[in-house]
Design an enzyme around this catalytic site. Structure first.
Site, PDB file in Angstrom:
ATOM      1  N   HIS A   1      17.949 -22.773  10.216  1.00 24.15           N
ATOM      2  CA  HIS A   1      18.292 -21.372   9.996  1.00 24.15           C
ATOM      3  C   HIS A   1      17.177 -20.430  10.425  1.00 24.15           C
ATOM      4  O   HIS A   1      17.450 -19.286  10.772  1.00 24.15           O
ATOM      5  CB  HIS A   1      18.744 -21.140   8.559  1.00 24.15           C
TER       6      HIS A   1
ATOM      7  N   CYS B   1      29.936 -22.597  19.378  1.00 21.21           N
ATOM      8  CA  CYS B   1      29.286 -21.510  18.638  1.00 21.21           C
ATOM      9  C   CYS B   1      27.992 -21.982  17.991  1.00 21.21           C
ATOM     10  O   CYS B   1      27.365 -21.247  17.245  1.00 21.21           O
ATOM     11  CB  CYS B   1      30.217 -20.916  17.591  1.00 21.21           C
TER      12      CYS B   1
HETATM   13  C1  PEP Z   1      26.925 -25.247  13.580  1.00 18.27           C
HETATM   14  O1  PEP Z   1      26.793 -26.108  12.701  1.00 18.27           O
HETATM   15  O2  PEP Z   1      26.713 -25.460  14.787  1.00 18.27           O
HETATM   16  C2  PEP Z   1      27.330 -23.882  13.211  1.00 18.27           C
HETATM   17  C3  PEP Z   1      27.601 -22.995  14.137  1.00 18.27           C
HETATM   18  O3  PEP Z   1      27.358 -23.575  11.888  1.00 18.27           O
HETATM   19  P1  PEP Z   1      26.038 -23.271  10.998  1.00 18.27           P
HETATM   20  O4  PEP Z   1      24.856 -23.261  11.921  1.00 18.27           O
HETATM   21  O5  PEP Z   1      26.244 -21.965  10.330  1.00 18.27           O
HETATM   22  O6  PEP Z   1      26.044 -24.432  10.060  1.00 18.27           O
END
Ligand code: PEP
Ligand code: MG
EC number: 2.7.3.9
Length: 556
Positions: free
Chosen positions: A186, A486
């Site tokens: 994150h 994404c």
């Molecule tokens: C992913 O896991 O690639 C995603 C887009 O979701 P997050 O990063 O919010 O878990």
């Protein structure tokens, strides 16, 4: 003397500035006894620390103005509460150190507040913050949380949690360096959302002295400590030249021979919309709605609050596509009212869609709010579920969408290898796929995305991950459905070309990456992208895959 450190570059650009450390959580001070003759001195230290923290909170309130001022002034008053100070002094008189006296007196006051009705219970977090500030001051350690600074700085943290993000002022944070985290952590996602350069997985970062000047290159992962004037000038000039070249690339995403690949933005809420529009995003490919829930981990936001946030985003893209992901709580984004507290392995536990199916009222409220928000708007609303494992999950989600009367396309994120392998069966229930390559890498390689030590396995160039992308894209194409990406993989310009070659139909990323990806795609034909994809898949490691794709695209 200039020295160079190297981590993993995760967000492009150059940041030059002084280091400020993110304060860590305040530890409980040891309960050691002081001799009676030290009591007066300790009481004096405690009073001084209280006064200094109160003065600092007032000063910051004056600077902030508005609602923030009222909150900060209320905190300053808490710090100076005469009964609380008297309790601290009593505890010191019977042998506590100043920091332990403060810690225990606040604990007693905290228990009173927590049981004194909803309004006062809501102030507990503010009280904890005041306590942490006083204790940190007494211990001589950095203030917990985001640094208090009026000057722009380079933020150094062990890692950054999504809950920290709300507190960061993009005008002050020049860039990030974290000790932990991989390319999909994150911290990396947040840096891209803020559009600031970032380097993660740099183990020695915590040892950089507060105030040291560093130059961070978010593309190469290099950190120059005490850079020479020449180095700074060279890096600034290169960054300016790059910005100018990017500004020249505009318009929708496409390969040089016109194969369209819509470039969409990943956002966490309405506040991210202006940057997305400015970067020329053709819509939103991932609206991480959990950010609306992180303000208060004990209660879900009301339907009205959700409607307002969704509507603001939908209105920003009147003709565009907006893909909203329903709440993805659990694992690294726990919420008290949803996430089981005692999971031995939260990433493999009840998270994402699993927790929504356990709490159908939370999902229902969210879907109803989305339905209400989209009423009367021409937007192409698409709603998708995180952590879909199989067809039964996809069906349960689609049923919930239908039951809420939602007029939208329903989709599934492919984040678990089982979903990629059985993509065709999932597409019997939903209309589109979106590859969450961050979690897909985590689950494919059994490599926690929060742990810097396994960042090698989190590299989205890993051929096994490319295989799963290819399998999903082929299944979607066979069913006449779309399959976007994404996850953070989409924001790597070279990899974006490879993903296009693998058959991915749209790319969604933090707004700041859009110009880089647009410029890269525009350089190559679809056939070149396909050849680069095949070359990357034929390799056995991420490094080889990257080199092979680069060689194909540069015609070597
Ligand atoms: C992913 O896991 O690639 C995603 C887009 O979701 P997050 O990063 O919010 O878990
Ligand atoms: Mg995910």
């Amino acid at each position: 003397m200039e020295t160079t450190l190297r981590g993993v570059g995760v967000s492009h650009g150059v940041a030059i500035g002084e280091v400020r450390h993110m304060g860590t959580a305040v530890l409980e001070p040891p309960a050691k006894q002081i001799p009676p003759q030290d009591a007066e001195r300790e009481q004096g230290r405690a009073r001084q620390a209280v006064e200094a923290v109160a003065a600092d909170l007032m000063a910051r309130g004056n600077l902030a103005g508005g609602e923030a001022q009222a909150v900060l002034e209320a905190q300053a008053m808490m710090a100076q509460d005469p009964e609380l100070i008297a309790d601290v002094e009593r505890r010191i008189a019977v042998g506590s150190t100043a920091e332990r006296g403060v810690y225990d007196a606040f604990a007693a006051y905290r228990a009173l507040l927590a049981n004194a009705g909803e309004y006062l219970a809501g102030r507990v977090a503010d009280l904890d913050d005041v306590r942490n500030r006083i204790v940190a001051r007494l211990l001589g350690v950095p203030m917990p949380g985001v640094p208090d600074s009026d000057e722009p700085y380079v933020l150094i943290a062990r890692d950054l949690a999504p809950a920290d993000t709300a507190l960061l002022d993009p005008a002050l944070v020049l860039g990030f360096v974290t000790e932990e985290g991989g390319p999909t952590s994150h911290s990396a996602i947040l840096a891209r959302a803020l559009g600031v350069p970032a380097v993660v997985a740099l183990p020695g970062a915590g040892e950089l002295a507060e105030g040291t000047t560093v130059a961070v290159d978010g593309s190469t992962g290099e950190i120059f400590v005490d850079p020479s004037a020449g180095k700074k000038a060279e890096m600034e000039a290169a960054a300016a030249a790059r910005r100018a070249a990017l500004a020249a690339s505009t318009g929708p995403g496409a390969t040089s021979d016109g194969h369209r690949v819509p470039l969409l933005a990943n956002i966490g809420g309405p506040a991210d919309v202006p940057a997305a529009v400015e970067a020329g995003a053709e819509g939103v490919g991932l609206f991480r709605t959990e950010f609306l829930f992180l303000d208060d981990s004990r209660n879900a936001p009301s339907r009205e609050k959700q409607v307002e946030a969704y509507r603001q985003v939908l209105e920003a893209f009147p003709e565009g596509r907006v893909v909203v992901r329903v709440l993805d709580a659990g694992a690294d984004k726990p919420l008290d009212f949803l996430t089981p507290a005692d999971e031995p392995n939260p990433a493999l536990g009840v998270r994402g869609l699993r927790s929504l199916l356990d709490h159908p009222e939370v999902l229902r409220t969210q879907l109803t709010a989305l339905s209400e928000a989209s009423e009367g708007l021409p937007v192409h609303l698409e709603v998708m579920a995180p952590m879909v494992a199989d067809r039964a999950d996809a069906k349960a989600f689609a049923d919930a969408c239908r039951a809420a009367g939602l007029r939208a396309k329903f989709g599934a994120m492919v984040e678990i290898p089982s979903a990629a392998l059985r993509a065709r069966s999932i597409l019997r229930e939903v209309e589109f796929l979106s590859l969450g390559t961050n979690d897909l890498a985590q689950y494919t390689f059994a490599a926690d995305r929060q742990v810097g030590a396994v960042s090698r396995l989190q590299d989205p160039w890993q051929p096994a991950l490319l295989d799963l992308v290819a399998v999903s894209a082929e299944a979607a194409s066979a069913e006449g459905r779309s399959c976007g990406v994404c996850g953070e993989a989409a924001s790597d310009p070279l990899l974006a070309c490879v993903l296009t070659g693998l058959g991915v139909t749209s790319l969604s990323m933090g707004a700041a990456s859009i110009p880089y990806v647009r410029a890269a795609l525009a350089k190559y034909t679809l056939a070149q992208c396909r050849r680069a994809a095949a070359a990357a898949r034929a390799c056995d490691s991420a490094e080889e895959a990257r080199t092979a794709a680069q060689a194909v695209l540069s015609g070597e």
